[in-house]
Every structure is written in structure tokens, then in C-alpha cells.
Design an enzyme around this catalytic site. Structure first.
Site, PDB file in Angstrom:
ATOM      1  N   GLY A 195      11.116  -2.780   5.467  1.00  0.00           N
ATOM      2  CA  GLY A 195      10.569  -3.992   5.587  1.00  0.00           C
ATOM      3  C   GLY A 195      10.020  -4.458   4.109  1.00  0.00           C
ATOM      4  N   HIS A 196       9.411  -3.533   3.386  1.00  0.00           N
ATOM      5  CA  HIS A 196       9.223  -3.605   2.007  1.00  0.00           C
ATOM      6  C   HIS A 196      10.151  -3.770   0.909  1.00  0.00           C
ATOM      7  CE1 HIS A 196       5.687  -0.782   3.269  1.00  0.00           C
ATOM      8  NE2 HIS A 196       5.068  -1.982   2.886  1.00  0.00           N
ATOM      9  N   MET A 205       0.856  -1.121   0.029  1.00  0.00           N
ATOM     10  CA  MET A 205       0.190   0.116  -0.032  1.00  0.00           C
ATOM     11  C   MET A 205       0.924   1.314  -0.153  1.00  0.00           C
ATOM     12  SD  MET A 205      -3.462  -0.890   1.982  1.00  0.00           S
ATOM     13  CE  MET A 205      -2.891  -0.436   3.966  1.00  0.00           C
ATOM     14  N   LEU A 222       6.590   3.072   1.344  1.00  0.00           N
ATOM     15  CA  LEU A 222       7.641   1.776   1.508  1.00  0.00           C
ATOM     16  C   LEU A 222       8.768   2.182   2.638  1.00  0.00           C
ATOM     17  CD1 LEU A 222       7.987   0.789  -2.307  1.00  0.00           C
ATOM     18  CD2 LEU A 222       6.326   0.075  -0.625  1.00  0.00           C
TER      19      LEU A 222
HETATM   20  O1  PAF Z   1      -0.107  -5.816   3.359  1.00  0.00           O
HETATM   21  C1  PAF Z   1      -0.633  -5.016   2.621  1.00  0.00           C
HETATM   22  O2  PAF Z   1      -0.150  -3.766   2.686  1.00  0.00           O
HETATM   23  C2  PAF Z   1      -1.977  -5.084   2.103  1.00  0.00           C
HETATM   24  O3  PAF Z   1      -2.967  -5.757   3.041  1.00  0.00           O
HETATM   25  C3  PAF Z   1      -1.931  -5.544   0.626  1.00  0.00           C
HETATM   26  C4  PAF Z   1      -1.328  -7.106   0.898  1.00  0.00           C
HETATM   27  C5  PAF Z   1      -0.952  -4.860  -0.185  1.00  0.00           C
HETATM   28  C6  PAF Z   1      -3.316  -5.682   0.010  1.00  0.00           C
HETATM   29  O4  PAF Z   1      -3.774  -4.475  -0.102  1.00  0.00           O
END
Ligand code: PAF
Length: 286
Positions: A35-36, A29, A32
């Protein structure tokens, strides 16, 4: 390459499939953080092409939740993805994803509803409809990107179990790769919602990882009784903390147990300064 349009993404995917490339998807979402970044790095290391989706999914937020104020930092997200060699940043609008489905209710939109047993606990208990929204958007992303591998963080442990279950039940040809929680040096699990905390709040938020670590230590010393393990948390909590749940469950099935074992996961949700934070740890390793 930043794309907002589903058809353009599909065109690229078609070309990549023709070439036989292994495709990785990192659904996010946005906002970032490291973790991302760990998910993106893992995807880059194991796939030929990587798509990062950046979409604040309206249908997974309840009416009183933080959809409007959720941090949106697309420029910075795109820069980070470019630096990491991500092939496509897919950042659709809600309209692109859901068309004119009005107020996005299941009167007008087909939803994917995961089983009650997995949903009616932990975050799903207070975030009613949340996992329907998550599964719906994740299945849409799987259908658009057709990834061989999709990368999810263990911080949202219930989400990973539910997405795995959905992919298995609906025969989606994707392998879900679960990646470890990334923490600040202090122990605080990284989360886009940490941005809402003051410095003081960040210190108070350490209670989550402290409780988890303490339960792990007690388990390693031989305490397995789940009630006794949960009891140990209370000495850490002050009036700064609003505990929502503390559970010790089977890590794969989310079943309750009387005694913890090496398949157990400890999960906590707690509000600090009104911000809902979650964290978890495996008692016996992954
Ligand atoms: O974990 C997240 O950021 C959200 O739940 C996801 C998996 C991107 C779905 O919108």
C-alpha cells in the site's frame, strides 16, 4: 539517504527549492507494505524529489493503544525506499520531533485540533485525540518538507478528509493526493496491523471487504436507503467479529445521509482477534 535530523532535511529542501524541483512527501509510520509502495511509486512518477517520513507518532496513540508494539522495521523500510529511488527517508526520534515536551500533552505542546464535526465520528469517536495527533505531526512534516504534493492512502478515509480540511483551513500550500486502497488477492485491505493477525484471523478479517462489497452490490441493484443497506451487513458477522462502526456518509464532508448516492462512502471498523481493522469503499467511484 536516511536522515534523522530536521535541520539536515531542511538543508536539502532549501537546495531543491532553489533548483525549482517539485517535492513529494509520503508520510508513513513505517512497516512499509505494498500500500505504501503504491504511494511512493505515485510520488516518484509525479515529483522530482521524494521524501518518505517514517515516524511512529506517539501523540496519535491513546494510552491503551498499540504504540509500544506497533511494528518497527526501519532497515527493511529503508531498503524498500532505496530500491524505489526515494531521495530522503526521514526517520526522526520522538525527541527530535517534540523535544522535551514531557508526556506529550497539550499542556506542553502546541496541537492542531481539527473541527469537532469531522472528528466526533468513525475512528475519532473511540480514538479520542487521535486526529489532533495526526494533524499536529502532519503539519510539522509539511512545514519541514514543504512538499508540493503529499500522498495519503484512501484506507484511512477519515484521515484524508481531515488532512485536506486542515490544509485548506490553514492555507498550507500543498496538494493532497489520495491513492486507492491496495488489497491482498483475498480482498483484505493492506495494513501494518495485519501483522498482528493469525492465518485464521486473516480469514475472519475478510468480513470487512465482504460487507463493503455486498453493500455496493445492493446499491448498484437500486437499494439506496442507508438503514436497509447497513442491515445487510449483519448476516456476515459472527462471534469472531466485534463491529465498531458501519457508516454510509458523504465522501467529502462526512455528513450522514438517509439515502446513499454516488458521492457516498461506506466505512467499517471491526475488531478481529482483538485487532482493530478498518476498510472503506466509494459507492460511485472516486
Ligand atoms: O497514516 C499514517 O500512517 C499516519 O497517521 C500518518 C499520516 C503518517 C501520521 O502519523
Amino acid at each position: 539517504m536516511l536522515l534523522n535530523n530536521i535541520e539536515e532535511v531542511k538543508k536539502n529542501i532549501k537546495e531543491w527549492k532553489k533548483e525549482g524541483f517539485k517535492i513529494g512527501l509520503v508520510p508513513t509510520m513505517g512497516a512499509l507494505h505494498a500500500g505504501h509502495l503504491s504511494l511512493i511509486k505515485k510520488a516518484k512518477a509525479s515529483c522530482d524529489k521524494v521524501v518518505v517520513s517514517v515516524f511512529v507518532n506517539p501523540i496519535q496513540f491513546g494510552p491503551s493503544e498499540d504504540f509500544d508494539k506497533y511494528p518497527r522495521t526501519l532497515d527493511a523500510d529503508e531498503r524498500l525506499c532505496n530500491r524505489e529511488g526515494v531521495d530522503i527517508v526521514f526517520a526522526p526520534s520522538p525527541k527530535e520531533m517534540y523535544g522535551d515536551a514531557g508526556r506529550l500533552s497539550n499542556d506542553t505542546l502546541t496541537y492542531v485540533c481539527p473541527p469537532f464535526f469531522y472528528v466526533n465520528k468513525l475512528c475519532g469517536k473511540t480514538r479520542v485525540g487521535h486526529f489532533d495527533g495526526v494533524c499536529t505531526v502532519v503539519l510539522k512534516l509539511f512545514n519541514i518538507v514543504q512538499p508540493d504534493y503529499a500522498f495519503f492512502g484512501q484506507k484511512d478515509a477519515q484521515q484524508v478528509v481531515i488532512v485536506k480540511k486542515m490544509a485548506a483551513d490553514l492555507n498550507v500550500p500543498v496538494e493532497i493526493i489520495q491513492c486507492p486502497i491496495v488489497r491482498e488477492e483475498s480482498g483484505l485491505a493492506l495494513s501494518s496491523r495485519n501483522k498482528y493477525l493469525t492465518d485464521e484471523g486473516k480469514k475472519d478479517a475478510l468480513v470487512l471487504s465482504k460487507i463493503l462489497n455486498n453493500i455496493k452490490t445492493c446499491y448498484q441493484k437500486g437499494i439506496t436507503d442507508v438503514s436497509a443497506l447497513k442491515e445487510t451487513a449483519y448476516s456476515f458477522l459472527t462471534d469472531k467479529h466485534e463491529l465498531e462502526y458501519l457508516e454510509i456518509l458523504d465522501k467529502n464532508t462526512l455528513e450522514e445521509k438517509l439515502h446513499a448516492d454516488n458521492n457516498s462512502i461506506v466505512l467499517i471498523a471491526c475488531r478481529v482477534e482483538g485487532v482493530r481493522l478498518i476498510d472503506n469503499t466509494y459507492l460511485g467511484g472516486i
